[in-house]
Design a protein around this motif. Structure first.
Motif, PDB file in Angstrom:
ATOM      1  N   ILE A 402      53.302  51.280 -68.213  1.00 51.23           N
ATOM      2  CA  ILE A 402      52.572  52.136 -69.154  1.00 51.23           C
ATOM      3  C   ILE A 402      51.127  51.672 -69.311  1.00 51.23           C
ATOM      4  O   ILE A 402      50.196  52.464 -69.195  1.00 51.23           O
ATOM      5  CB  ILE A 402      53.278  52.132 -70.526  1.00 51.23           C
ATOM      6  N   VAL A 403      50.926  50.376 -69.575  1.00 52.36           N
ATOM      7  CA  VAL A 403      49.580  49.923 -69.941  1.00 52.36           C
ATOM      8  C   VAL A 403      48.707  49.544 -68.751  1.00 52.36           C
ATOM      9  O   VAL A 403      47.479  49.587 -68.839  1.00 52.36           O
ATOM     10  CB  VAL A 403      49.639  48.746 -70.935  1.00 52.36           C
ATOM     11  N   SER A 404      49.336  49.175 -67.631  1.00 53.12           N
ATOM     12  CA  SER A 404      48.549  48.773 -66.452  1.00 53.12           C
ATOM     13  C   SER A 404      49.239  49.258 -65.186  1.00 53.12           C
ATOM     14  O   SER A 404      49.712  48.460 -64.381  1.00 53.12           O
ATOM     15  CB  SER A 404      48.369  47.254 -66.414  1.00 53.12           C
ATOM     16  N   PRO A 405      49.336  50.578 -65.000  1.00 58.12           N
ATOM     17  CA  PRO A 405      50.136  51.125 -63.893  1.00 58.12           C
ATOM     18  C   PRO A 405      49.659  50.710 -62.513  1.00 58.12           C
ATOM     19  O   PRO A 405      50.436  50.811 -61.553  1.00 58.12           O
ATOM     20  CB  PRO A 405      50.027  52.642 -64.091  1.00 58.12           C
ATOM     21  N   GLN A 406      48.435  50.233 -62.387  1.00 58.09           N
ATOM     22  CA  GLN A 406      47.979  49.699 -61.110  1.00 58.09           C
ATOM     23  C   GLN A 406      48.312  48.223 -60.956  1.00 58.09           C
ATOM     24  O   GLN A 406      48.089  47.643 -59.893  1.00 58.09           O
ATOM     25  CB  GLN A 406      46.465  49.902 -60.971  1.00 58.09           C
ATOM     26  N   HIS A 407      48.833  47.636 -62.018  1.00 58.87           N
ATOM     27  CA  HIS A 407      49.192  46.210 -62.018  1.00 58.87           C
ATOM     28  C   HIS A 407      50.547  46.066 -62.715  1.00 58.87           C
ATOM     29  O   HIS A 407      50.612  45.608 -63.864  1.00 58.87           O
ATOM     30  CB  HIS A 407      48.135  45.383 -62.744  1.00 58.87           C
TER      31      HIS A 407
END
Length: 418
Positions: A402-407
């Motif tokens: 949710i908060v860091s979809p690329q990480h």
């Protein structure tokens, strides 16, 4: 070897998906805010990666906050997690602090952000920090062999301190020994000495030549703890308190010498018992984990520790570790864990730097994303697996989707080493 024995060696003392013993402040919810108790909710699809701004973290808007509330509670129901506390902090996108569920299933006490928790293998980050401070002081070298400090270590004339800190020694993990599992679970309050732990390891042949491969092993940290004590002339807990915790302003983090557990604390629940039944572990003696996983902390202190250990800089801007030594710490050769690198007592998983922790009854995750200067801390009062994954893994992955979809912090459970 029993199923529970295999779980103990892995879940309580190895690196696994968001949890292990054996892996920044902004406006927003206050730590003293009322705890939020889990309730029924429907699932919400995570945002697409394109929703993530530069830096890799979404703004913690009311909509994102509601999505986090729903998702964490959903994971708790699915994985049967009694209680969890989550803290997310960013310098410019807000913060999120929530507790859900219960800290004590017996009396219904709510989980809350102020509770002391056992943090398992996050202890490794403190032990290795102590070692690296001795490196900076010129008292030890990472390329010294362990045989220069501790007698009787198999391959001790070949294994370096660097290979111990980087989990590449080839030594057998004492917590995988069946006799150790029997001793611990037959009397969880019993104390263990570091030498007793090493004896469980050293009766096994080495698994591979030093440096040949990555193998997460608590034996390595017991040895490094002994090095710290020998070269500092102080008990490791005292050295860490004076030289690591106090300068960081972390006055709620403890290296216990026995089973004492400060109040208020959550009760912990495990099925890593002699009969496989669920037990409350709050009074179990963590001496069996010692420099690999015995420490206790709080959400507030771990919020401080995440950027400190990831950058090597104390909150006041002074250096904890020299830039050259910190660079060595963060050099993360490939591991057996897909998508994860492991440096000197620290993970890098999809850009998140830090460690997870698991001890019977408790799990934790403390990580920092440098690109966004974002901190995530997760604390749970169970280590009972859910569909082959540690519960902290499930929570941490759901949050970062949710908060860091690329990480996405997707550290998978580590397989048996042999």
């Amino acid at each position: 070897m029993t199923h529970s024995s295999r779980r103990l060696r892995r879940g309580a003392v190895t690196a696994v998906a968001v949890g292990t013993l054996i892996v920044p402040i902004a406006g927003g919810t206050a730590f003293g805010a009322p705890a939020v108790i889990g309730s029924a909710a429907t699932s919400t699809e995570p945002p697409s990666p394109s929703a993530s701004p530069s830096g890799g973290v979404r703004a913690l808007t009311p909509d994102v906050t509601r999505q986090l509330d729903v998702t964490v509670q959903q994971v708790m129901r699915q994985a049967n997690i009694p209680g969890v506390t989550v803290g997310i902090w960013t310098p410019d996108k807000g913060s999120y602090v929530r507790s859900f569920g219960v800290a004590d299933k017996g009396n219904g006490q709510r989980m809350s952000p102020d509770l002391y928790m056992r943090i398992g293998s996050e202890t490794k980050t403190f032990t290795v920090t102590a070692l690296l401070k001795l490196v900076d002081e010129g008292k030890v070298s990472l390329d010294d062999t362990i045989g220069e400090y501790v007698d009787g270590v198999p391959n001790g004339d070949k294994i370096t301190l660097r290979e111990l800190a980087g989990m590449r020694s080839g030594l057998f993990n004492y917590s995988e020994d069946p006799g150790f599992f029997t001793a611990l679970t037959s009397d969880p309050q019993r104390p263990f000495t570091p030498q007793q732990l090493l004896d469980y390891s050293f009766k096994h042949p080495v698994l591979f030549p030093p440096g040949e491969k990555f193998y997460y092993c608590n034996t390595n940290l017991i040895l490094l703890g002994l090095v710290v004590e020998k070269e500092s002339g102080r008990p490791i807990g005292d050295y860490i308190q004076k030289n690591v915790l106090a300068p960081a302003g972390m006055d709620q983090t403890i290296f216990p010498t026995g089973a004492a557990f400060p109040n208020p604390h959550a009760q912990g629940y495990t099925n890593q018992t002699a009969n496989g039944e669920v037990a409350d572990t709050a009074d179990w003696n963590p001496s069996w984990a010692w420099a690999a996983g015995a420490m206790i902390s709080t959400l507030n202190d771990l919020r401080i520790w995440a950027p400190t250990v990831a950058t090597g800089v104390y909150p006041d801007g002074t250096r904890m570790i020299s830039p050259a030594t910190q660079k060595q710490r963060l050099t993360t050769p490939p591991t057996t864990i897909p998508g994860a690198g492991y440096g000197l007592g620290i993970f890098n998983v999809q850009g998140w730097i830090g460690h997870n922790g698991s001890l019977p009854g408790y799990e934790s995750l403390t990580i920092y994303l440098p690109s966004a200067k974002a901190t995530l801390v997760v604390l749970l009062n169970t280590d009972i697996n859910y569909q082959g994954s540690e519960p902290s893994t499930v929570v941490g992955e759901a949050i970062t989707k949710i908060v860091s979809p690329q990480h996405v912090f997707n550290l998978p459970a580590q397989p048996a080493a042999h």
